[in-house]
Design a protein around this motif. Structure first.
Motif, PDB file in Angstrom:
ATOM      1  N   THR A   8     103.165  28.655  18.897  1.00  0.00           N
ATOM      2  CA  THR A   8     103.483  30.069  18.706  1.00  0.00           C
ATOM      3  C   THR A   8     102.757  30.628  17.503  1.00  0.00           C
ATOM      4  O   THR A   8     102.777  30.068  16.413  1.00  0.00           O
ATOM      5  N   GLY A   9     102.130  31.791  17.715  1.00  0.00           N
ATOM      6  CA  GLY A   9     101.576  32.561  16.620  1.00  0.00           C
ATOM      7  C   GLY A   9     100.582  31.828  15.750  1.00  0.00           C
ATOM      8  O   GLY A   9     100.608  31.983  14.532  1.00  0.00           O
ATOM      9  N   ARG A  10      99.680  31.060  16.327  1.00  0.00           N
ATOM     10  CA  ARG A  10      98.713  30.345  15.504  1.00  0.00           C
ATOM     11  C   ARG A  10      97.485  31.205  15.259  1.00  0.00           C
ATOM     12  O   ARG A  10      97.122  32.055  16.084  1.00  0.00           O
ATOM     13  N   THR A  11      96.809  30.929  14.175  1.00  0.00           N
ATOM     14  CA  THR A  11      95.583  31.671  13.882  1.00  0.00           C
ATOM     15  C   THR A  11      94.480  31.254  14.851  1.00  0.00           C
ATOM     16  O   THR A  11      94.513  30.171  15.450  1.00  0.00           O
ATOM     17  N   GLY A  12      93.474  32.121  14.958  1.00  0.00           N
ATOM     18  CA  GLY A  12      92.336  31.797  15.793  1.00  0.00           C
ATOM     19  C   GLY A  12      91.627  30.539  15.335  1.00  0.00           C
ATOM     20  O   GLY A  12      91.120  29.767  16.154  1.00  0.00           O
ATOM     21  N   ALA A  13      91.567  30.327  14.020  1.00  0.00           N
ATOM     22  CA  ALA A  13      90.927  29.123  13.498  1.00  0.00           C
ATOM     23  C   ALA A  13      91.673  27.878  13.952  1.00  0.00           C
ATOM     24  O   ALA A  13      91.057  26.875  14.348  1.00  0.00           O
ATOM     25  N   ASP A  14      93.004  27.921  13.917  1.00  0.00           N
ATOM     26  CA  ASP A  14      93.792  26.776  14.378  1.00  0.00           C
ATOM     27  C   ASP A  14      93.633  26.574  15.884  1.00  0.00           C
ATOM     28  O   ASP A  14      93.564  25.440  16.363  1.00  0.00           O
ATOM     29  N   LEU A  15      93.585  27.683  16.632  1.00  0.00           N
ATOM     30  CA  LEU A  15      93.376  27.560  18.076  1.00  0.00           C
ATOM     31  C   LEU A  15      92.008  26.943  18.384  1.00  0.00           C
ATOM     32  O   LEU A  15      91.882  26.121  19.306  1.00  0.00           O
ATOM     33  N   LEU A  16      91.011  27.326  17.617  1.00  0.00           N
ATOM     34  CA  LEU A  16      89.676  26.771  17.816  1.00  0.00           C
ATOM     35  C   LEU A  16      89.665  25.273  17.550  1.00  0.00           C
ATOM     36  O   LEU A  16      89.162  24.480  18.372  1.00  0.00           O
ATOM     37  N   VAL A  17      90.193  24.865  16.423  1.00  0.00           N
ATOM     38  CA  VAL A  17      90.192  23.445  16.073  1.00  0.00           C
ATOM     39  C   VAL A  17      90.996  22.645  17.083  1.00  0.00           C
ATOM     40  O   VAL A  17      90.570  21.575  17.533  1.00  0.00           O
ATOM     41  N   ASP A  18      92.170  23.171  17.465  1.00  0.00           N
ATOM     42  CA  ASP A  18      92.996  22.442  18.422  1.00  0.00           C
ATOM     43  C   ASP A  18      92.301  22.344  19.781  1.00  0.00           C
ATOM     44  O   ASP A  18      92.380  21.310  20.454  1.00  0.00           O
ATOM     45  N   SER A  19      91.579  23.386  20.171  1.00  0.00           N
ATOM     46  CA  SER A  19      90.853  23.354  21.443  1.00  0.00           C
ATOM     47  C   SER A  19      89.787  22.267  21.427  1.00  0.00           C
ATOM     48  O   SER A  19      89.591  21.556  22.425  1.00  0.00           O
ATOM     49  N   GLU A 140      85.874  37.981  22.182  1.00  0.00           N
ATOM     50  CA  GLU A 140      86.306  39.316  21.774  1.00  0.00           C
ATOM     51  C   GLU A 140      87.754  39.390  21.313  1.00  0.00           C
ATOM     52  O   GLU A 140      88.169  40.402  20.744  1.00  0.00           O
ATOM     53  N   SER A 141      88.537  38.360  21.554  1.00  0.00           N
ATOM     54  CA  SER A 141      89.934  38.392  21.090  1.00  0.00           C
ATOM     55  C   SER A 141      90.382  36.980  20.743  1.00  0.00           C
ATOM     56  O   SER A 141      89.896  36.000  21.311  1.00  0.00           O
ATOM     57  N   THR A 142      91.329  36.892  19.828  1.00  0.00           N
ATOM     58  CA  THR A 142      91.846  35.588  19.412  1.00  0.00           C
ATOM     59  C   THR A 142      92.461  34.841  20.584  1.00  0.00           C
ATOM     60  O   THR A 142      92.305  33.619  20.718  1.00  0.00           O
ATOM     61  N   ALA A 143      93.148  35.548  21.464  1.00  0.00           N
ATOM     62  CA  ALA A 143      93.808  34.906  22.596  1.00  0.00           C
ATOM     63  C   ALA A 143      92.805  34.263  23.556  1.00  0.00           C
ATOM     64  O   ALA A 143      93.159  33.369  24.326  1.00  0.00           O
ATOM     65  N   ASP A 144      91.553  34.703  23.515  1.00  0.00           N
ATOM     66  CA  ASP A 144      90.541  34.154  24.421  1.00  0.00           C
ATOM     67  C   ASP A 144      89.889  32.873  23.911  1.00  0.00           C
ATOM     68  O   ASP A 144      89.081  32.258  24.624  1.00  0.00           O
ATOM     69  N   ILE A 145      90.199  32.464  22.680  1.00  0.00           N
ATOM     70  CA  ILE A 145      89.483  31.331  22.088  1.00  0.00           C
ATOM     71  C   ILE A 145      89.645  30.037  22.886  1.00  0.00           C
ATOM     72  O   ILE A 145      88.638  29.380  23.203  1.00  0.00           O
ATOM     73  N   PRO A 146      90.864  29.633  23.258  1.00  0.00           N
ATOM     74  CA  PRO A 146      90.962  28.367  24.018  1.00  0.00           C
ATOM     75  C   PRO A 146      90.198  28.409  25.336  1.00  0.00           C
ATOM     76  O   PRO A 146      89.530  27.439  25.705  1.00  0.00           O
ATOM     77  N   ARG A 147      90.282  29.522  26.052  1.00  0.00           N
ATOM     78  CA  ARG A 147      89.544  29.637  27.315  1.00  0.00           C
ATOM     79  C   ARG A 147      88.043  29.553  27.077  1.00  0.00           C
ATOM     80  O   ARG A 147      87.311  28.857  27.809  1.00  0.00           O
ATOM     81  N   ALA A 148      87.578  30.227  26.047  1.00  0.00           N
ATOM     82  CA  ALA A 148      86.139  30.233  25.762  1.00  0.00           C
ATOM     83  C   ALA A 148      85.638  28.842  25.382  1.00  0.00           C
ATOM     84  O   ALA A 148      84.533  28.451  25.767  1.00  0.00           O
ATOM     85  N   VAL A 149      86.440  28.089  24.635  1.00  0.00           N
ATOM     86  CA  VAL A 149      86.039  26.717  24.288  1.00  0.00           C
ATOM     87  C   VAL A 149      85.902  25.884  25.553  1.00  0.00           C
ATOM     88  O   VAL A 149      84.921  25.136  25.723  1.00  0.00           O
ATOM     89  N   GLY A 150      86.859  26.000  26.467  1.00  0.00           N
ATOM     90  CA  GLY A 150      86.787  25.247  27.717  1.00  0.00           C
ATOM     91  C   GLY A 150      85.555  25.604  28.529  1.00  0.00           C
ATOM     92  O   GLY A 150      84.876  24.720  29.077  1.00  0.00           O
ATOM     93  N   GLU A 151      85.232  26.896  28.599  1.00  0.00           N
ATOM     94  CA  GLU A 151      84.042  27.317  29.330  1.00  0.00           C
ATOM     95  C   GLU A 151      82.768  26.807  28.655  1.00  0.00           C
ATOM     96  O   GLU A 151      81.813  26.410  29.335  1.00  0.00           O
ATOM     97  N   ALA A 152      82.756  26.824  27.340  1.00  0.00           N
ATOM     98  CA  ALA A 152      81.580  26.356  26.609  1.00  0.00           C
ATOM     99  C   ALA A 152      81.345  24.866  26.841  1.00  0.00           C
ATOM    100  O   ALA A 152      80.206  24.433  27.087  1.00  0.00           O
ATOM    101  N   VAL A 153      82.401  24.076  26.761  1.00  0.00           N
ATOM    102  CA  VAL A 153      82.262  22.628  26.962  1.00  0.00           C
ATOM    103  C   VAL A 153      81.792  22.342  28.386  1.00  0.00           C
ATOM    104  O   VAL A 153      80.889  21.514  28.605  1.00  0.00           O
ATOM    105  N   PRO A 180      98.512  29.006  25.269  1.00  0.00           N
ATOM    106  CA  PRO A 180      98.398  27.547  25.407  1.00  0.00           C
ATOM    107  C   PRO A 180      96.965  27.082  25.180  1.00  0.00           C
ATOM    108  O   PRO A 180      96.013  27.835  25.341  1.00  0.00           O
ATOM    109  N   VAL A 181      96.841  25.815  24.833  1.00  0.00           N
ATOM    110  CA  VAL A 181      95.529  25.215  24.610  1.00  0.00           C
ATOM    111  C   VAL A 181      95.353  24.084  25.626  1.00  0.00           C
ATOM    112  O   VAL A 181      95.978  23.033  25.499  1.00  0.00           O
ATOM    113  N   PRO A 182      94.510  24.278  26.640  1.00  0.00           N
ATOM    114  CA  PRO A 182      94.329  23.238  27.666  1.00  0.00           C
ATOM    115  C   PRO A 182      93.524  22.060  27.154  1.00  0.00           C
ATOM    116  O   PRO A 182      92.814  22.147  26.155  1.00  0.00           O
ATOM    117  N   GLU A 183      93.631  20.938  27.870  1.00  0.00           N
ATOM    118  CA  GLU A 183      92.862  19.755  27.539  1.00  0.00           C
ATOM    119  C   GLU A 183      91.611  19.689  28.404  1.00  0.00           C
ATOM    120  O   GLU A 183      91.489  20.369  29.430  1.00  0.00           O
TER     121      GLU A 183
END
Length: 578
Positions: A8-19, A140-153, A180-183
């Motif tokens: 809940t309520g994590r920063t974009g930086a934390d979402l990026l690292v966790d992704s 373009e948004s913090t909420a998109d970070i986990p999805r974008a990491v998955g697409e990039a990988v 959520p942050v997918p695996e």
């Protein structure tokens, strides 16, 4: 619960690292900048899950990720900040892009509020990375970070692997989102596709019926992990196997069917001679470009049947019109060919092995003839490479720069057929690659000895990371082959411009003194016995060290470069093209 796992309520930086962590990434190579401070704060909280390796500049961080990815078959990740940081990082991705190496480049960018204000470090990063990545995205948004990491990988690992760029404005790293942050997975290859069965049957029949067949293998063998599959097919059909420089070690180079490196740079003469007379050739995971085929003479484009395995439909058969295109994963398609072809008879197999042994014996006899004295305090590069091979053994990880190390390693270092153990940048051939890439290899293989062969010209471009190697106490032996000139270009001027030398003689540098300034022990070898002693001392240390060896200029001791040897013998006066 690990730090950062709260959903809940994590920063974009934390979402990026966790992704990154949830996709199996375990190391990031980078250099900090002011737009990325939130990312560094998040990295500091996840050090048990994700290691950060501080490079001395962003270009070197990209080279580290490249070396790590090649030898581990695991996605390498590098990061940089906006402006000059992104520009430096982009220059380091060109080699990975040309060589098909999966690297995820994460860059931070100016705050969205400063867009279009001519802010310090503002640059169009999507345009910047367009020439050196296969995929890029500005989130373009913090909420998109986990999805974008998955697409990039997925993009980096799918199809023909390659670098991708993920661009995040600094405000996105500081804002929060509840997502959520997918695996996922960071292992290469992501998918093992098979080739069309009719094409496989045609290619198998071609190889089985040939009187003088051959395989030319490239870096795609290494990325696929297809070493045993290639050896199995070669033994099944008694196929002599040559490799590009990128493919070096695709099969054990001591194998009865190994031709070694072929092409225009570092080939043993019998390898190109065999391919020039081949009647059927299978290319596997190689561009089959002019350099890899000695100007399309080994094999020639006419009078030879060709099949080409490549993961990319646009590359399979591109340079050999009429080739059978086998689009799929190298290991998978090699197994398909083996299943489709009958095993060759023992009599033909014995004859081919005997012929190859004779070729190798004659080459070795000719190579053993006395060479001219290189001059006072100079060592022959061939002798240096052989001394290193004796000392460290074929299973050592080797990273080399363009220039002097390349043809000598290609010809004289015999690699085992179990990995991309000899890393030479042949996508673009950048100088200054090896020091940083060797660090990436060392990080990927903790505790294992890494040998780095570089030149004084490349040291001038990349020496900052000698400090990195020392700071991390990495077991890397750096050997500097110093001919005191821009030797490759000077040789071209010597052969094709009637010796009109210009812009190729910078001042001399002292690698031992420079190493000492970075905290590394070093020594200078003026004869081979002294070199052997310095190598032994280096092997006994837990951390890095530097050995400086002056070598002759190329015109005084020509390396095994096919076009140059032809020019020197008078067989050709035409300058080769890439």
């Amino acid at each position: 619960m690990r730090s950062g796992d709260d959903q809940t309520g994590r920063t974009g930086a934390d979402l990026l690292v966790d992704s990154l962590v949830r996709h199996g990434v375990d190391v990031v190579f980078g250099f900090p900048g002011d737009t990325g401070v939130a990312l560094y704060d998040a990295l500091s909280r996840r050090q048990t899950d994700l290691r950060h390796v501080l490079a001395r500049d962003e270009r070197h961080a990209a080279y580290m990720a490249d070396g790590y990815s090649r030898t581990r078959r695991h996605l390498g990740v590098c990061e940089a900040a906006s402006g000059a940081g992104a520009v430096y990082l982009a220059s380091g991705l060109g080699e990975a892009f040309a060589s098909g190496i999966p690297v995820l480049a994460v860059t931070t960018d100016n705050n969205h509020r400063s867009r279009g204000t001519l802010a310090l470090s503002e640059i169009d990063q999507l345009a910047l990375f367009s020439a050196v990545t296969k995929w890029r995205c500005a989130v373009e948004s913090t909420a998109d970070i986990p999805r974008a990491v998955g697409e990039a990988v997925t993009a980096a690992l799918s199809g023909r692997p390659g670098p991708v760029a993920l661009i995040l404005a600094e405000n996105l790293l500081e804002e929060t989102a509840d997502v959520p942050v997918p695996e996922g997975s960071a292992t290469v290859p992501a998918h093992r596709g098979s080739a069309a069965a009719p094409d496989v049957a045609t290619a198998a029949a071609m190889l089985a019926s040939a009187e003088r067949p051959a395989v030319v293998a490239g870096g795609g063998i290494h990325l696929s992990g297809a070493w045993p599959n290639l050896t199995d097919l070669a033994e099944h059909l008694a196929l002599p196997v040559a490799t590009s420089i990128h493919g070096k070690g695709a099969i054990a180079e001591t194998h009865d069917l190994a031709l070694g490196v072929s092409g225009g740079n570092g080939a043993r003469t019998y390898a190109n001679a065999y391919l020039a007379q081949a009647d059927a050739v299978l290319f596997v995971g190689t561009r089959a470009n002019s350099t890899d085929t000695a100007g399309f003479t080994a094999p020639p484009r006419a009078g030879v049947r060709v099949a080409h395995i490549d993961i990319d439909v646009d590359r399979a058969g591109r340079n050999y019109p009429g080739a059978i295109s086998l689009v799929g994963d190298a290991a998978t398609v090699l197994d398909q060919l083996r299943a489709a072809a009958p095993r060759l008879g023992d009599e033909i197999r014995a004859a081919r092995v005997a012929a190859l042994r004779q070729d190798r014996r004659l080459w070795a006899e000719q190579d053993a003839r006395p060479s001219p004295d290189p001059g006072p305090d100079l060592l022959r590069p061939r002798d240096v490479v052989r001394a290193l091979h004796r000392a460290f053994g074929p299973a050592t990880w080797v990273v080399a720069d363009a220039g002097t190390p390349t043809p000598y390693l290609a010809s004289y270092w015999e690699a085992p057929g179990d990995g991309w153990r000899v890393v030479i940048p042949r996508g673009h051939g950048p100088m200054g690659f090896a020091i940083s890439a060797a660090i990436g290899v060392s990080i990927g293989h903790p505790g294992e000895r890494v040998l780095c062969l570089t030149t004084e010209g490349s040291v001038a471009m990349g020496l900052g990371d000698w400090e990195t190697a020392g700071r991390l106490d990495l077991p890397i032996t750096f050997v500097v082959l110093d001919n005191t000139s821009m030797g490759w270009i000077k040789m071209i001027q010597h052969l094709y411009l009637d010796g009109r030398y210009f812009g190729v003689d910078p001042g001399r540098i002292d690698p031992v003194l420079l190493a000492a300034g970075m905290g590394l022990p070093g020594g200078r070898a003026t004869h081979l016995d002294q070199f052997d002693l310095l190598v032994k001392e280096s092997a006994s240390r837990s951390g890095p060290s530097v050995i400086h060896a002056r070598v002759p200029e190329h015109m005084d001791s020509p390396p095994p470069v096919a076009a140059w040897q032809a020019a020197l013998s008078g067989a050709s006066t035409e300058r080769p093209i890439h």
